[in-house]
Design a protein around this motif. Structure first.
Motif, PDB file in Angstrom:
ATOM      1  N   ARG A  26       1.005   8.244 -15.335  1.00 25.26           N
ATOM      2  CA  ARG A  26       1.960   8.228 -16.438  1.00 25.26           C
ATOM      3  C   ARG A  26       1.616   9.301 -17.465  1.00 25.26           C
TER       4      ARG A  26
ATOM      5  N   LYS B 211       6.084  16.809 -18.778  1.00 22.45           N
ATOM      6  CA  LYS B 211       7.350  16.811 -19.522  1.00 22.45           C
ATOM      7  C   LYS B 211       7.206  17.596 -20.820  1.00 22.45           C
TER       8      LYS B 211
ATOM      9  N   PHE C 115      20.676   7.835 -23.477  1.00 25.50           N
ATOM     10  CA  PHE C 115      19.500   6.996 -23.675  1.00 25.50           C
ATOM     11  C   PHE C 115      19.466   5.699 -22.869  1.00 25.50           C
TER      12      PHE C 115
ATOM     13  N   GLN D  40      19.556   4.785 -19.606  1.00 24.13           N
ATOM     14  CA  GLN D  40      18.633   4.680 -18.477  1.00 24.13           C
ATOM     15  C   GLN D  40      17.184   4.722 -18.934  1.00 24.13           C
ATOM     16  N   ARG D  41      16.903   5.544 -19.918  1.00 20.50           N
ATOM     17  CA  ARG D  41      15.524   5.670 -20.393  1.00 20.50           C
ATOM     18  C   ARG D  41      15.060   4.389 -21.075  1.00 20.50           C
TER      19      ARG D  41
ATOM     20  N   PHE E 188      14.499   1.759 -18.342  1.00 25.34           N
ATOM     21  CA  PHE E 188      13.223   1.934 -17.652  1.00 25.34           C
ATOM     22  C   PHE E 188      12.057   1.530 -18.546  1.00 25.34           C
ATOM     23  N   PHE E 189      12.141   1.912 -19.829  1.00 32.59           N
ATOM     24  CA  PHE E 189      11.057   1.582 -20.764  1.00 32.59           C
ATOM     25  C   PHE E 189      10.908   0.068 -20.916  1.00 32.59           C
TER      26      PHE E 189
ATOM     27  N   TRP F 264       8.354   2.098 -13.045  1.00 27.47           N
ATOM     28  CA  TRP F 264       9.705   1.811 -12.589  1.00 27.47           C
ATOM     29  C   TRP F 264       9.842   1.872 -11.079  1.00 27.47           C
TER      30      TRP F 264
ATOM     31  N   SER G  39      20.238  -2.891 -22.467  1.00 25.60           N
ATOM     32  CA  SER G  39      19.994  -1.475 -22.744  1.00 25.60           C
ATOM     33  C   SER G  39      21.288  -0.764 -23.120  1.00 25.60           C
TER      34      SER G  39
ATOM     35  N   THR H 140      21.987   1.133 -26.769  1.00 20.17           N
ATOM     36  CA  THR H 140      22.323   2.553 -26.868  1.00 20.17           C
ATOM     37  C   THR H 140      23.732   2.765 -27.437  1.00 20.17           C
TER      38      THR H 140
ATOM     39  N   GLY I 232      14.858  11.049 -29.233  1.00 13.96           N
ATOM     40  CA  GLY I 232      15.202  10.848 -27.833  1.00 13.96           C
ATOM     41  C   GLY I 232      15.134  12.075 -26.961  1.00 13.96           C
TER      42      GLY I 232
ATOM     43  N   TYR J 207      10.468  16.848 -27.138  1.00 13.18           N
ATOM     44  CA  TYR J 207       9.091  16.554 -26.738  1.00 13.18           C
ATOM     45  C   TYR J 207       8.150  17.584 -27.377  1.00 13.18           C
TER      46      TYR J 207
END
Length: 861
Positions: A6, A13, A413, A415-416, A419-420, A430, A456, A460, A562, A565
């Motif tokens: 992870r 990323k 957002f 799907q993220r 998964f989170f 996941w 989710s 969002t 979101g 990075y």
């Protein structure tokens, strides 16, 4: 090992994220995003700066030439590297569509030389017009307005008319444009396509005159409708040619009638689920009762009764499943779905969320034909481009903004977050298969329509729309995503069974009837659940009007958190924390300042011929003096309630009724329904009038308050609601109460508010006799601010009444007629006079040191 993987993925990323990579990714996958950004920017710039169309045309030509030169240079002389062409093209498209957005807004707002708006100025005028009806006439019954039963006129009718001719001294002249027609009684026999002639009044729509009030003038101007047509009765309309409808209009009307009958044919008009079903499945919200609509709004679930992608998605899903069951291949299914979507658009109202969903549906089906995978952001951008090119002013409408912001939040957002949440709850990455022996894991491990996915999606969608909801509706619904999880199963079942009922009604009527029983029960259950959730105090937080800068900061926080990075996550967390803290502190300070004050604020709202005065006392008490109007309908819901929301006020400590005149009380029930009211008070004259009348406004209001509100209580001489301000009832006296020869006006309450050494006198409707007696009773009374008696009526005003009070400021709550007639009223030399008919809402602010500041909603030139 999982933790190491992870962390390595996070490092990859972070290293991969850069503006260059972001540009490359967007250009390769979502090139239309640059186009829609440019289009929106052009509309916003032109709206703010009003630049000439020539400037934009020159800039557009220069952009096209620059792109052509760049392509030529890359092909011939290699002065521009070929790998840079996509970047040049993308930003050139952005700049070109910036120009196109501005040009489209200019052309959309530019009237034709013979447009009807050019013939109507600030003064209303009599005219004889001809035109074609373009919308079905509808009846405005004001069913939710409690005092509608006392309005002598019948329900009014309304429709939109495409202008063709207007009568002049030289004969009939050709005109263009669309007008909104209102007839002061129900119209029978008129329909879309009828060519009619009318003897009427032409007038401009009035702008909003109070904070928070819905501005019908701006709303219709965005649709290029600037003129209102008023017709006294059906007799003023002459039908010249009937039934001039094309096959398209006839087909649309027939589909609408057939579908409505298939869905609602077995329900009685009084059934409360009828309005909800019509809104959920067909998009017509006019028949939902106010209590249900208010419950959906308080819980933040109003999007469920506004046709959008979810509704169309379920409908298309049913059609797709039926086609699959019939053995059709994917291209055939896609073709059937395109036809189904087209029919769906003919039935439902053409609102932005529905059109956006339809465009996305068409693109999805087209991608199946061409065997291409559609990109969600690209498809959403295409929908926005098409809608804005058709009507660029949609950009400024709350519905359009909310629709696209919510969907964009889900795309970016959902799907993220899904998964989170999965990894946080299960402790598993996941992609690792969850233990099949644990049912809870099996439920949440798939990204389909299960609880975690739904949760989710709710989060969002809420994140995407929260800022827009706060800006336009002044509220935060913190638990909307949770209420979505509770309500969605009912909504999904209602939509699925409802659409199946419509389809099967043509094939299997008995099965359709059974489905109708089920869907009615589900809708009743949904209404009950939403009303229960709405009654919870935590369902809605009222903030009031906020600055656009705060909304921009909120969306910057969402996008930064979101999508960005950084190599050092701690820096990103610190930046996000600072931005979030700034938003929270700003909201808390705003709410605190509006709840706890150090000054006295008097707000005299513009309700026409009537009165509604809100006193915000030092501390946190709010007192409302009257709420009614003679000529404006439902001012409690249309004027006072939006003002309270705008100011962030969710409690009124007391409503004081001055006397039993309908123009002072007919908005009170809607205010009691809208917010918490500590008590409603009236004087002895009002209470005594209930005993003498069989059934009138006083008895009706008292009965309604006893059943639905805090009841009606006698007001004391001194009203103690806390705080440093003093409120004293000066008039009427006990002797005046008992005098049966006097009318209600002379027995109306006169109140005195004192704070900071200043005195504000509210005179209500006292007439000459009461004014003389009042001055005899208080010969030495001097007031700094006076609300003029009886709306400034010259006939009932003592010539020297205002002058003897020596007021520096006089306020008259009046209609346009009263304003024009009272210019001769005598006042103290140098005194300022304000009129709600001219100035809109008037606000008086008295500080601790006694300084007074006066502001008006309509700025004087």
């Amino acid at each position: 090992m999982d933790d190491i993987q992870r962390k390595l993925a996070l490092i990859d990323k972070q290293l991969a994220w850069s503006w260059a990579n972001v540009h490359k990714h967007i250009i390769s996958t979502s090139p239309l995003l640059f186009v829609v950004i440019g289009l929106i920017a052009g509309i916003l710039v032109q709206s703010a700066l009003t630049i000439s169309i020539g400037f934009w045309l020159v800039l557009l030509i220069l952009c096209i030439l620059a792109v052509a030169v760049s392509f030529f240079a890359s092909r011939k002389s290699h002065l521009v590297k070929e790998k840079n062409l996509p970047y040049i093209t993308a930003y050139a498209a952005l700049l070109c569509f910036l120009c196109l957005g501005a040009i489209r807004l200019i052309t959309f707002n530019q009237p034709k030389p013979n447009d009807i708006r050019n013939l109507v100025g600030s003064e209303r005028k009599l005219a004889t017009i001809r035109g074609v009806i373009i919308t079905e006439p509808y009846v405005q019954k004001n069913q939710d307005w409690k005092f509608a039963i006392f309005k002598p006129s019948d329900p009014t009718s309304g429709f939109y008319l495409n202008m063709k001719e207007i009568k002049t001294v030289d004969g009939w002249a050709k005109v263009q444009g669309t007008v909104r027609v209102q007839v002061d009684e129900p119209v029978l026999g008129l329909k879309v396509g009828d060519y009619m002639q009318a003897y009427c009044w032409l007038d401009r729509f009035q702008n909003a005159t109070n904070p928070g009030q819905f501005d019908i003038s701006k709303y219709l101007a965005r649709k290029n409708i600037f003129v209102a047509v008023s017709i006294k009765s059906r007799d003023g309309i002459e039908l010249l040619e009937g039934g001039q409808t094309g096959i398209f209009t006839k087909t649309k009307r027939k589909l609408r009638e057939t579908t409505t009958q298939a869905l609602l044919g077995d329900l009685s008009p009084e059934d409360r689920s009828r309005g909800l079903l019509e809104a959920l499945l067909l998009g017509y919200r006019g028949n939902i009762d106010s209590e249900t609509s208010r419950a959906f709004r308080r819980t933040g679930l109003l999007h469920f009764i506004s046709l959008s992608g979810m509704h169309l998605g379920i409908f298309v899903g049913i059609v797709w499943w039926l086609c699959k069951t019939a053995g059709l291949m994917k291209p055939a299914r896609a073709l059937v779905c395109i036809i189904a979507i087209s029919i769906f658009l003919l039935i439902v109202p053409p609102r932005a969320p529905t059109l956006r969903a339809a465009i996305i549906g068409f693109v999805f089906c087209a991608s199946i034909f061409f065997r291409r995978r559609s990109n969600s952001i690209n498809t959403l951008s295409l929908a926005a481009i098409i809608l804005l090119l058709i009507q660029p002013t949609q950009l400024f409408e709350a519905g359009w903004q909310l629709s696209f912001a919510s969907v964009l939040g889900i795309i970016l957002f959902c799907q993220r977050i899904h998964f989170f949440l999965y990894e946080t709850i299960t402790g598993l990455p996941w992609r690792k298969k969850a233990p099949q022996t644990r049912p809870f894991y099996r439920i949440i491990s798939r990204p389909g329509p299960y609880l975690l996915r739904l949760f989710s999606t709710g989060i969002t969608a809420w994140l995407g729309g929260a800022g827009i909801l706060l800006y336009h509706f002044h509220t935060i619904n913190p638990l909307t995503f949770l209420w979505t999880v509770i309500a969605f199963p009912f909504v999904a079942l209602i939509l699925t069974i409802g659409y199946l009922k419509i389809i099967l009604s043509f094939l299997l009527p008995t099965a359709a009837w059974l489905l109708g029983v089920i869907v009615t029960g589900l809708s009743d259950a949904l209404i009950m659940i939403v009303k229960f959730l709405a009654n919870l105090e935590i369902s809605q937080l009222l903030i009031g009007h906020v600055s656009p800068a705060l909304i921009i900061l909120y969306y910057c926080l969402i996008l930064f958190a979101g999508l960005v990075y950084l190599r050092r996550p701690s820096i990103k967390k610190a930046i996000c924390a600072v931005m979030a803290l700034a938003i929270i502190i700003s909201l808390c300070v705003t709410k605190w300042q509006r709840s706890y004050r150090s000054e006295l604020v008097i707000n005299c709202l513009d309700v026409g011929h009537g009165q509604a005065i809100l006193a915000q006392l030092p501390g946190k008490a709010n007192i409302l003096f009257d709420a009614g109007s003679l000529h404006k309908s439902d001012i409690g819901r249309r004027i006072v309630a939006p003002f309270l929301d705008y100011k962030g006020i969710n409690k009124i400590d007391a409503i004081i009724i001055s006397h039993n005149d309908v123009d002072h009380i007919n908005g009170i029930p809607e205010i009691v329904e809208h917010c918490e009211v500590g008590g409603v008070y009236a004087n002895e004259a009002f209470l005594m009038s209930m005993e003498t009348e069989k059934w009138g406004t006083a008895k009706f209001l008292s009965s309604w308050l006893s059943e639905n509100g805090p009841g009606l209580q006698p007001v004391g001489k001194n009203l103690n609601v806390g705080g440093k301000a003093k409120i004293e009832i000066l008039w009427p006296t006990e002797q005046i109460y008992q005098d049966k020869t006097l009318g209600d006006n002379d027995k109306s309450i006169v109140s005195l508010i004192e704070f900071g050494g200043r005195k504000i006198l509210l005179c209500s409707d006292i007439e000459r006799f009461a004014q003389r007696k009042f001055l005899e009773l208080f010969p030495n009374l001097k007031a700094d601010v006076v609300v003029v008696p009886h709306h400034g009526s010259v006939k009932s005003m003592e010539a020297d009444f205002i002058e003897r009070l020596e007021a520096d400021i006089s306020i008259c709550s009046c209609g346009q007629v009263q304003y024009e007639r009272q210019q001769t009223t005598r006042r103290k030399d140098g005194a300022a006079a304000f009129y709600t008919a001219k100035d809109g809402a008037i606000t008086i602010c008295v500080k601790k040191d006694g300084s007074i500041r006066t502001t008006t909603f309509i700025k004087r030139r």
